[in-house]
Design a protein around this motif. Structure first.
Motif, mmCIF file in Angstrom:
data_model
loop_
_atom_site.group_PDB
_atom_site.id
_atom_site.type_symbol
_atom_site.label_atom_id
_atom_site.label_comp_id
_atom_site.label_asym_id
_atom_site.label_seq_id
_atom_site.Cartn_x
_atom_site.Cartn_y
_atom_site.Cartn_z
ATOM 1 N N ASP A 1 -14.333 0.738 -1.470
ATOM 2 C CA ASP A 1 -14.767 2.120 -1.573
ATOM 3 C C ASP A 1 -14.622 2.729 -0.181
ATOM 4 O O ASP A 1 -15.225 2.241 0.783
ATOM 5 C CB ASP A 1 -16.223 2.182 -2.047
ATOM 6 C CG ASP A 1 -16.708 3.594 -2.351
ATOM 7 O OD1 ASP A 1 -15.934 4.560 -2.150
ATOM 8 O OD2 ASP A 1 -17.867 3.727 -2.784
ATOM 9 N N ILE A 2 -13.803 3.754 -0.071
ATOM 10 C CA ILE A 2 -13.597 4.446 1.205
ATOM 11 C C ILE A 2 -14.654 5.553 1.264
ATOM 12 O O ILE A 2 -14.417 6.675 0.850
ATOM 13 C CB ILE A 2 -12.161 4.999 1.318
ATOM 14 C CG1 ILE A 2 -11.149 3.863 1.156
ATOM 15 C CG2 ILE A 2 -11.974 5.718 2.662
ATOM 16 C CD1 ILE A 2 -9.711 4.311 1.072
ATOM 17 N N MET B 1 -12.386 4.742 -4.697
ATOM 18 C CA MET B 1 -12.665 3.379 -5.133
ATOM 19 C C MET B 1 -11.475 2.780 -5.869
ATOM 20 O O MET B 1 -10.752 3.485 -6.568
ATOM 21 C CB MET B 1 -13.882 3.360 -6.062
ATOM 22 C CG MET B 1 -15.158 3.780 -5.381
ATOM 23 S SD MET B 1 -16.514 3.919 -6.540
ATOM 24 C CE MET B 1 -16.251 5.593 -7.118
ATOM 25 N N ALA B 2 -11.308 1.463 -5.696
ATOM 26 C CA ALA B 2 -10.256 0.767 -6.428
ATOM 27 C C ALA B 2 -10.565 -0.726 -6.440
ATOM 28 O O ALA B 2 -11.205 -1.246 -5.527
ATOM 29 C CB ALA B 2 -8.890 1.020 -5.783
ATOM 30 N N GLU C 1 -4.307 2.779 -4.378
ATOM 31 C CA GLU C 1 -5.028 3.457 -5.457
ATOM 32 C C GLU C 1 -6.156 4.343 -4.912
ATOM 33 O O GLU C 1 -6.326 5.483 -5.333
ATOM 34 C CB GLU C 1 -5.595 2.418 -6.423
ATOM 35 C CG GLU C 1 -6.327 3.003 -7.600
ATOM 36 C CD GLU C 1 -5.425 3.674 -8.617
ATOM 37 O OE1 GLU C 1 -5.920 4.556 -9.332
ATOM 38 O OE2 GLU C 1 -4.223 3.332 -8.687
ATOM 39 N N ALA C 2 -6.946 3.809 -3.983
ATOM 40 C CA ALA C 2 -8.116 4.520 -3.471
ATOM 41 C C ALA C 2 -7.747 5.753 -2.644
ATOM 42 O O ALA C 2 -8.524 6.707 -2.577
ATOM 43 C CB ALA C 2 -8.979 3.578 -2.641
ATOM 44 N N SER D 1 0.809 -1.219 0.000
ATOM 45 C CA SER D 1 0.000 0.000 0.000
ATOM 46 C C SER D 1 0.843 1.270 0.000
ATOM 47 O O SER D 1 0.318 2.354 -0.230
ATOM 48 C CB SER D 1 -0.908 0.017 1.232
ATOM 49 O OG SER D 1 -0.130 0.121 2.424
ATOM 50 N N ASN D 2 2.127 1.137 0.296
ATOM 51 C CA ASN D 2 3.030 2.276 0.513
ATOM 52 C C ASN D 2 2.650 3.081 1.753
ATOM 53 O O ASN D 2 3.042 4.232 1.897
ATOM 54 C CB ASN D 2 3.108 3.204 -0.699
ATOM 55 C CG ASN D 2 4.132 2.748 -1.706
ATOM 56 O OD1 ASN D 2 4.686 1.659 -1.599
ATOM 57 N ND2 ASN D 2 4.370 3.569 -2.706
ATOM 58 N N ILE D 3 1.873 2.484 2.643
ATOM 59 C CA ILE D 3 1.523 3.137 3.897
ATOM 60 C C ILE D 3 2.581 2.767 4.938
ATOM 61 O O ILE D 3 2.884 1.586 5.124
ATOM 62 C CB ILE D 3 0.129 2.687 4.393
ATOM 63 C CG1 ILE D 3 -0.955 3.100 3.393
ATOM 64 C CG2 ILE D 3 -0.166 3.244 5.780
ATOM 65 C CD1 ILE D 3 -2.336 2.536 3.703
ATOM 66 N N ASP D 4 3.157 3.770 5.594
ATOM 67 C CA ASP D 4 4.084 3.504 6.690
ATOM 68 C C ASP D 4 3.258 3.074 7.898
ATOM 69 O O ASP D 4 2.329 3.790 8.295
ATOM 70 C CB ASP D 4 4.902 4.746 7.052
ATOM 71 C CG ASP D 4 5.846 5.183 5.936
ATOM 72 O OD1 ASP D 4 6.119 4.379 5.025
ATOM 73 O OD2 ASP D 4 6.301 6.346 5.989
#
Length: 184
Positions: free
Chosen positions: A106-107, A89-90, A164-165, A49-52
């Motif tokens: 969908d967030i 959305m993704a 993406e979302a 996700s590339n989220i730290d």
């Protein structure tokens, strides 16, 4: 931490969890939940996700630990995303050996979860994450016979879909706040 960030602590009779999250990160992680597979799945989520993500967690048993980590991560994501305009959305499909997994999300702050997962603990993790994050989440196991590959493929596809979302937009995607007037 810079960017869209969140710091959450959750303490119950069963668990003690702290999460630091930066959704504008690079996929770096520092995870210690006392459960090797859960640690690996959160690291996988971070990387894809590339989220730290930094998580420190302890619990009295596996079910409570996995559920509460899902709740805490979902809450952290919701807080970090805030009210920023995002893609929302993704859908992503990932293969891992025998497993082919599609995740659509969908967030939108309308929590719902439909999860194909052979492991009830990780089914519960994804559901807990989605409910606390306000995500509509569908995970479809298209094929696969190895439970490990299905679960790990789900985390990879979930991470890719989140990446993406969560991309920033110039304007909100929803039309819910706009009034429509018709002539008589």
């Amino acid at each position: 931490m810079k960017g869209r960030t969140s710091k959450i602590e959750r303490r119950t009779k069963e668990t003690k969890i702290s999460v630091n999250m930066n959704i504008d990160g690079t996929g770096s992680y520092d995870v210690d939940c006392g459960n090797v597979f859960l640690d690996h799945m959160i690291e996988t989520l971070s990387r894809y996700s590339n989220i730290d993500i930094s998580v420190k967690a302890e619990g009295n048993e596996e079910h409570h630990l996995i559920e509460d980590v899902g709740i805490t991560l979902g809450t952290a994501l919701k807080n970090a995303a805030g009210d920023n305009a995002i893609e929302r959305m993704a859908t992503k499909t990932v293969v891992m050996d025998d497993a082919m997994i599609t995740v659509s999300l969908d967030i939108v702050d309308r929590p719902y979860a439909e999860i194909d997962c052979p492991d009830p603990l990780y089914h519960h993790f994804f559901r807990s994450f989605a409910m606390s994050a306000g995500i509509t989440l569908h995970i479809l196991a298209i094929r696969g016979f190895d439970d490990h590959h299905i679960v790990e493929g789900s985390f990879k596809a979930f991470g890719r879909a989140l990446k993406e979302a969560l991309k920033k937009r110039d304007s909100e995607l929803s039309t819910k706040d706009k009034a429509i007037t018709k002539g008589v």
